[in-house]
Design a protein around this motif. Structure first.
Motif, PDB file in Angstrom:
ATOM      1  N   LYS A 187       0.780  -1.198  -0.054  1.00 33.91           N
ATOM      2  CA  LYS A 187      -0.048   0.087  -0.014  1.00 33.91           C
ATOM      3  C   LYS A 187       1.003   1.206   0.090  1.00 33.91           C
ATOM      4  CE  LYS A 187      -4.252  -1.850   0.609  1.00 33.91           C
ATOM      5  NZ  LYS A 187      -5.520  -1.671  -0.013  1.00 33.91           N
ATOM      6  N   HIS A 188       0.379   2.319  -0.951  1.00 36.87           N
ATOM      7  CA  HIS A 188       1.196   3.502  -1.033  1.00 36.87           C
ATOM      8  C   HIS A 188       0.264   4.679  -0.499  1.00 36.87           C
ATOM      9  CE1 HIS A 188       4.811   1.715  -3.088  1.00 36.87           C
ATOM     10  NE2 HIS A 188       3.413   0.872  -3.389  1.00 36.87           N
ATOM     11  N   PRO A 189       0.668   5.389   0.454  1.00 34.69           N
ATOM     12  CA  PRO A 189      -0.154   6.402   0.744  1.00 34.69           C
ATOM     13  C   PRO A 189      -0.327   7.723  -0.327  1.00 34.69           C
ATOM     14  CG  PRO A 189       1.906   6.327   2.038  1.00 34.69           C
ATOM     15  CD  PRO A 189       1.858   5.581   1.236  1.00 34.69           C
ATOM     16  N   GLN A 190      -1.698   8.187  -0.251  1.00 34.13           N
ATOM     17  CA  GLN A 190      -2.068   8.971  -1.438  1.00 34.13           C
ATOM     18  C   GLN A 190      -2.138  10.550  -0.808  1.00 34.13           C
ATOM     19  OE1 GLN A 190      -2.066   7.956  -4.758  1.00 34.13           O
ATOM     20  NE2 GLN A 190      -1.036   6.204  -3.732  1.00 34.13           N
TER      21      GLN A 190
ATOM     22  N   ALA B 205      -4.853   4.798   0.682  1.00 30.68           N
ATOM     23  CA  ALA B 205      -3.901   4.313   0.228  1.00 30.68           C
ATOM     24  C   ALA B 205      -4.131   3.178  -0.833  1.00 30.68           C
ATOM     25  CB  ALA B 205      -2.979   3.510   1.473  1.00 30.68           C
ATOM     26  N   ARG B 206      -3.194   2.870  -1.776  1.00 28.94           N
ATOM     27  CA  ARG B 206      -3.490   2.036  -2.769  1.00 28.94           C
ATOM     28  C   ARG B 206      -2.190   1.278  -3.277  1.00 28.94           C
ATOM     29  NH1 ARG B 206      -5.649   6.837  -6.008  1.00 28.94           N
ATOM     30  NH2 ARG B 206      -3.758   7.975  -6.549  1.00 28.94           N
ATOM     31  N   SER B 207      -2.559   0.055  -4.037  1.00 27.21           N
ATOM     32  CA  SER B 207      -1.737  -0.699  -4.148  1.00 27.21           C
ATOM     33  C   SER B 207      -2.085  -1.200  -5.910  1.00 27.21           C
ATOM     34  CB  SER B 207      -1.371  -1.920  -3.527  1.00 27.21           C
ATOM     35  OG  SER B 207      -2.858  -2.660  -3.671  1.00 27.21           O
TER      36      SER B 207
ATOM     37  N   TRP C 182       0.487   6.753 -10.827  1.00 27.56           N
ATOM     38  CA  TRP C 182      -0.559   6.842 -10.082  1.00 27.56           C
ATOM     39  C   TRP C 182      -0.635   6.143  -8.968  1.00 27.56           C
ATOM     40  CZ3 TRP C 182      -5.065   4.129  -8.814  1.00 27.56           C
ATOM     41  CH2 TRP C 182      -6.384   4.878  -8.577  1.00 27.56           C
ATOM     42  N   THR C 183       0.230   5.068  -8.640  1.00 24.73           N
ATOM     43  CA  THR C 183       0.108   4.527  -7.402  1.00 24.73           C
ATOM     44  C   THR C 183       1.212   4.610  -6.838  1.00 24.73           C
ATOM     45  OG1 THR C 183      -1.087   2.632  -8.563  1.00 24.73           O
ATOM     46  CG2 THR C 183      -0.015   1.863  -6.626  1.00 24.73           C
ATOM     47  N   LEU C 184       2.363   4.724  -7.144  1.00 23.52           N
ATOM     48  CA  LEU C 184       3.462   4.999  -6.193  1.00 23.52           C
ATOM     49  C   LEU C 184       3.869   6.463  -6.225  1.00 23.52           C
ATOM     50  CD1 LEU C 184       3.650   1.880  -7.092  1.00 23.52           C
ATOM     51  CD2 LEU C 184       6.265   2.238  -6.929  1.00 23.52           C
ATOM     52  N   GLY C 185       3.322   7.142  -7.013  1.00 20.30           N
ATOM     53  CA  GLY C 185       3.507   8.643  -7.075  1.00 20.30           C
ATOM     54  C   GLY C 185       4.806   8.856  -7.878  1.00 20.30           C
TER      55      GLY C 185
END
Length: 121
Positions: free
Chosen positions: A39-42, A48-50, A100-103
């Motif tokens: 999971k990566h914070p947004q 958070a998304r993966s 989009w997911t990791l930034g």
């Protein structure tokens, strides 16, 4: 789409197109699997998304875009044989989805790991 005798060149072409050098070309499917569900914070309080947030943990099943709800066909080459056959599409989607997911864009090693994991499905 790669077909006929060129189909066996698929992984090498994909990795080259994705900017993955020979040292990382094999990728680590286990590392890719772990990164898939990380999971990566947004920003701005978004959840958070993966990768699995849209594509599922089971790549043989369809996914759904987390924000738009748009359906996503299964990523598993065993279910969707056209997956991972077009180097330009692979690079386009890795670039877009990593951002989009990791930034950020994925490193060559991360790309190789994701591709190695997806190819096992």
């Amino acid at each position: 789409m790669i077909s006929g005798p060129l189909r066996s060149l698929g992984p090498a072409l994909l990795l080259a197109a994705a900017g993955v050098g020979p040292a990382a070309a094999a990728g680590d499917a286990a590392a890719g699997a772990a990164a898939w569900v990380q999971k990566h914070p947004q920003a701005e309080g978004a959840p958070a998304r993966s990768c699995a947030s849209c594509h599922n943990e089971d790549l043989t099943q369809p996914g759904r875009h987390a924000r738009t709800g748009k359906p996503i066909e299964p990523l598993a080459p065993s279910v969707h044989p056209e997956r991972l056959t077009d180097p330009a599409k692979v690079e386009k989607w890795l670039r877009r989805n990593c951002r989009w997911t990791l930034g950020r864009e994925c490193s060559a090693t991360e790309k190789a790991d994701f591709l190695a994991y997806i190819r096992t499905q």
